[in-house]
Design a protein around this motif. Structure first.
Motif, PDB file in Angstrom:
ATOM      1  N   ASP A  46       0.839  -1.196   0.000  1.00  0.00           N
ATOM      2  CA  ASP A  46       0.000   0.000   0.000  1.00  0.00           C
ATOM      3  C   ASP A  46       0.876   1.248   0.000  1.00  0.00           C
ATOM      4  O   ASP A  46       1.777   1.376   0.831  1.00  0.00           O
ATOM      5  N   GLY A  47       0.614   2.150  -0.933  1.00  0.00           N
ATOM      6  CA  GLY A  47       1.341   3.408  -0.991  1.00  0.00           C
ATOM      7  C   GLY A  47       2.601   3.363  -1.836  1.00  0.00           C
ATOM      8  O   GLY A  47       3.248   4.393  -2.026  1.00  0.00           O
ATOM      9  N   TRP A  48       2.973   2.184  -2.339  1.00  0.00           N
ATOM     10  CA  TRP A  48       4.201   2.109  -3.145  1.00  0.00           C
ATOM     11  C   TRP A  48       3.932   2.755  -4.505  1.00  0.00           C
ATOM     12  O   TRP A  48       3.098   2.301  -5.272  1.00  0.00           O
ATOM     13  N   ASP A  49       4.578   3.853  -4.772  1.00  0.00           N
ATOM     14  CA  ASP A  49       4.509   4.505  -6.074  1.00  0.00           C
ATOM     15  C   ASP A  49       5.864   5.157  -6.341  1.00  0.00           C
ATOM     16  O   ASP A  49       6.792   5.044  -5.520  1.00  0.00           O
ATOM     17  N   SER A  50       5.998   5.816  -7.460  1.00  0.00           N
ATOM     18  CA  SER A  50       7.306   6.352  -7.850  1.00  0.00           C
ATOM     19  C   SER A  50       7.803   7.420  -6.873  1.00  0.00           C
ATOM     20  O   SER A  50       9.004   7.513  -6.603  1.00  0.00           O
ATOM     21  N   VAL A  51       6.908   8.221  -6.338  1.00  0.00           N
ATOM     22  CA  VAL A  51       7.317   9.259  -5.389  1.00  0.00           C
ATOM     23  C   VAL A  51       7.821   8.620  -4.097  1.00  0.00           C
ATOM     24  O   VAL A  51       8.901   8.965  -3.593  1.00  0.00           O
ATOM     25  N   ASN A  52       7.045   7.694  -3.574  1.00  0.00           N
ATOM     26  CA  ASN A  52       7.467   7.044  -2.328  1.00  0.00           C
ATOM     27  C   ASN A  52       8.700   6.169  -2.544  1.00  0.00           C
ATOM     28  O   ASN A  52       9.511   6.003  -1.632  1.00  0.00           O
ATOM     29  N   GLN A  53       8.844   5.613  -3.728  1.00  0.00           N
ATOM     30  CA  GLN A  53      10.045   4.833  -4.038  1.00  0.00           C
ATOM     31  C   GLN A  53      11.281   5.728  -3.882  1.00  0.00           C
ATOM     32  O   GLN A  53      12.277   5.331  -3.281  1.00  0.00           O
ATOM     33  N   LEU A  54      11.213   6.946  -4.408  1.00  0.00           N
ATOM     34  CA  LEU A  54      12.345   7.875  -4.274  1.00  0.00           C
ATOM     35  C   LEU A  54      12.546   8.318  -2.827  1.00  0.00           C
ATOM     36  O   LEU A  54      13.683   8.491  -2.375  1.00  0.00           O
ATOM     37  N   ARG A  55      11.454   8.488  -2.096  1.00  0.00           N
ATOM     38  CA  ARG A  55      11.577   8.852  -0.678  1.00  0.00           C
ATOM     39  C   ARG A  55      12.320   7.744   0.073  1.00  0.00           C
ATOM     40  O   ARG A  55      13.153   8.022   0.940  1.00  0.00           O
ATOM     41  N   ILE A  56      12.001   6.502  -0.251  1.00  0.00           N
ATOM     42  CA  ILE A  56      12.663   5.370   0.406  1.00  0.00           C
ATOM     43  C   ILE A  56      14.139   5.322   0.016  1.00  0.00           C
ATOM     44  O   ILE A  56      15.008   5.079   0.860  1.00  0.00           O
ATOM     45  N   LEU A  57      14.443   5.594  -1.239  1.00  0.00           N
ATOM     46  CA  LEU A  57      15.846   5.630  -1.675  1.00  0.00           C
ATOM     47  C   LEU A  57      16.634   6.669  -0.862  1.00  0.00           C
ATOM     48  O   LEU A  57      17.694   6.365  -0.315  1.00  0.00           O
ATOM     49  N   VAL A  58      16.104   7.861  -0.754  1.00  0.00           N
ATOM     50  CA  VAL A  58      16.784   8.929  -0.013  1.00  0.00           C
ATOM     51  C   VAL A  58      16.917   8.555   1.463  1.00  0.00           C
ATOM     52  O   VAL A  58      17.978   8.737   2.084  1.00  0.00           O
ATOM     53  N   PHE A  59      15.847   8.005   2.036  1.00  0.00           N
ATOM     54  CA  PHE A  59      15.875   7.601   3.443  1.00  0.00           C
ATOM     55  C   PHE A  59      16.965   6.559   3.681  1.00  0.00           C
ATOM     56  O   PHE A  59      17.746   6.670   4.630  1.00  0.00           O
ATOM     57  N   LEU A  60      17.005   5.541   2.825  1.00  0.00           N
ATOM     58  CA  LEU A  60      17.998   4.469   3.003  1.00  0.00           C
ATOM     59  C   LEU A  60      19.421   5.013   2.845  1.00  0.00           C
ATOM     60  O   LEU A  60      20.314   4.648   3.615  1.00  0.00           O
ATOM     61  N   GLU A  61      19.624   5.887   1.862  1.00  0.00           N
ATOM     62  CA  GLU A  61      20.965   6.444   1.680  1.00  0.00           C
ATOM     63  C   GLU A  61      21.381   7.276   2.890  1.00  0.00           C
ATOM     64  O   GLU A  61      22.535   7.245   3.301  1.00  0.00           O
ATOM     65  N   ARG A  62      20.444   7.998   3.463  1.00  0.00           N
ATOM     66  CA  ARG A  62      20.740   8.785   4.654  1.00  0.00           C
ATOM     67  C   ARG A  62      21.052   7.859   5.833  1.00  0.00           C
ATOM     68  O   ARG A  62      21.996   8.105   6.587  1.00  0.00           O
ATOM     69  N   GLU A  63      20.263   6.816   5.989  1.00  0.00           N
ATOM     70  CA  GLU A  63      20.492   5.869   7.084  1.00  0.00           C
ATOM     71  C   GLU A  63      21.863   5.192   6.961  1.00  0.00           C
ATOM     72  O   GLU A  63      22.541   4.973   7.953  1.00  0.00           O
ATOM     73  N   LEU A  64      22.220   4.819   5.729  1.00  0.00           N
ATOM     74  CA  LEU A  64      23.473   4.108   5.502  1.00  0.00           C
ATOM     75  C   LEU A  64      24.678   5.041   5.441  1.00  0.00           C
ATOM     76  O   LEU A  64      25.815   4.608   5.637  1.00  0.00           O
ATOM     77  N   GLY A  65      24.427   6.284   5.101  1.00  0.00           N
ATOM     78  CA  GLY A  65      25.531   7.213   4.910  1.00  0.00           C
ATOM     79  C   GLY A  65      26.312   6.903   3.647  1.00  0.00           C
ATOM     80  O   GLY A  65      27.503   7.212   3.554  1.00  0.00           O
ATOM     81  N   ALA A  66      25.624   6.286   2.685  1.00  0.00           N
ATOM     82  CA  ALA A  66      26.276   5.891   1.436  1.00  0.00           C
ATOM     83  C   ALA A  66      25.232   5.837   0.320  1.00  0.00           C
ATOM     84  O   ALA A  66      24.061   5.533   0.586  1.00  0.00           O
ATOM     85  N   PRO A  67      25.661   6.109  -0.908  1.00  0.00           N
ATOM     86  CA  PRO A  67      24.710   6.004  -2.019  1.00  0.00           C
ATOM     87  C   PRO A  67      24.428   4.543  -2.359  1.00  0.00           C
ATOM     88  O   PRO A  67      25.292   3.686  -2.233  1.00  0.00           O
ATOM     89  N   LEU A  68      23.200   4.297  -2.785  1.00  0.00           N
ATOM     90  CA  LEU A  68      22.822   2.962  -3.247  1.00  0.00           C
ATOM     91  C   LEU A  68      22.981   2.894  -4.756  1.00  0.00           C
ATOM     92  O   LEU A  68      22.911   3.921  -5.439  1.00  0.00           O
ATOM     93  N   ASP A  69      23.195   1.709  -5.256  1.00  0.00           N
ATOM     94  CA  ASP A  69      23.259   1.480  -6.704  1.00  0.00           C
ATOM     95  C   ASP A  69      21.858   1.730  -7.263  1.00  0.00           C
ATOM     96  O   ASP A  69      20.943   0.938  -7.038  1.00  0.00           O
ATOM     97  N   TYR A  70      21.689   2.852  -7.979  1.00  0.00           N
ATOM     98  CA  TYR A  70      20.350   3.240  -8.435  1.00  0.00           C
ATOM     99  C   TYR A  70      19.761   2.229  -9.407  1.00  0.00           C
ATOM    100  O   TYR A  70      18.546   1.977  -9.370  1.00  0.00           O
ATOM    101  N   ASP A  71      20.576   1.659 -10.260  1.00  0.00           N
ATOM    102  CA  ASP A  71      20.044   0.664 -11.205  1.00  0.00           C
ATOM    103  C   ASP A  71      19.458  -0.529 -10.459  1.00  0.00           C
ATOM    104  O   ASP A  71      18.378  -1.006 -10.793  1.00  0.00           O
ATOM    105  N   ARG A  72      20.181  -1.017  -9.461  1.00  0.00           N
ATOM    106  CA  ARG A  72      19.650  -2.140  -8.667  1.00  0.00           C
ATOM    107  C   ARG A  72      18.420  -1.712  -7.886  1.00  0.00           C
ATOM    108  O   ARG A  72      17.465  -2.480  -7.763  1.00  0.00           O
ATOM    109  N   PHE A  73      18.446  -0.507  -7.342  1.00  0.00           N
ATOM    110  CA  PHE A  73      17.296  -0.034  -6.573  1.00  0.00           C
ATOM    111  C   PHE A  73      16.063   0.052  -7.459  1.00  0.00           C
ATOM    112  O   PHE A  73      14.985  -0.403  -7.096  1.00  0.00           O
ATOM    113  N   SER A  74      16.217   0.654  -8.629  1.00  0.00           N
ATOM    114  CA  SER A  74      15.054   0.874  -9.493  1.00  0.00           C
ATOM    115  C   SER A  74      14.519  -0.408 -10.115  1.00  0.00           C
ATOM    116  O   SER A  74      13.362  -0.446 -10.521  1.00  0.00           O
TER     117      SER A  74
END
Length: 99
Positions: A46-74
């Protein structure tokens, strides 16, 4: 067989990575963590859409202190895919690059 060899075909998930991903999705999409299965399609959450997908990407990168592989994420299809990506992210290298 060396002790570090893994012959299992089943995906293994790092418990900390799973907890990080489940927490992020539950918080940002306001869903109960107990309803989130690692093998469930992300599109079924519920609620998974492109906007929230990007919010989760930013949240995870902030939590990890590192960028995620965007191709794998997407291209991730399940929470398990995201947990594997988080587990594979080299946070030590990213932290060292910033200092």
């Amino acid at each position: 067989m060396p002790p570090e060899a893994n012959t299992s075909e089943a995906p293994l998930h790092d418990a900390a990575a799973v907890a990080t991903v489940v927490d992020a999705v539950a918080q940002l999409l306001d869903v109960d963590e107990d309803t989130l299965a690692l093998d469930a399609p992300l599109q079924a959450i519920d609620g998974w859409d492109s906007v929230n997908q990007l919010r989760i990407l930013v949240f995870l990168e902030r939590e990890l202190g590192a960028p995620l592989d965007y191709d794998r994420f997407s291209t991730a299809e399940t929470l398990g895919d995201l947990a594997s990506l988080v587990a594979d992210t080299d946070t030590e290298t990213a932290a060292g690059a910033r200092t």
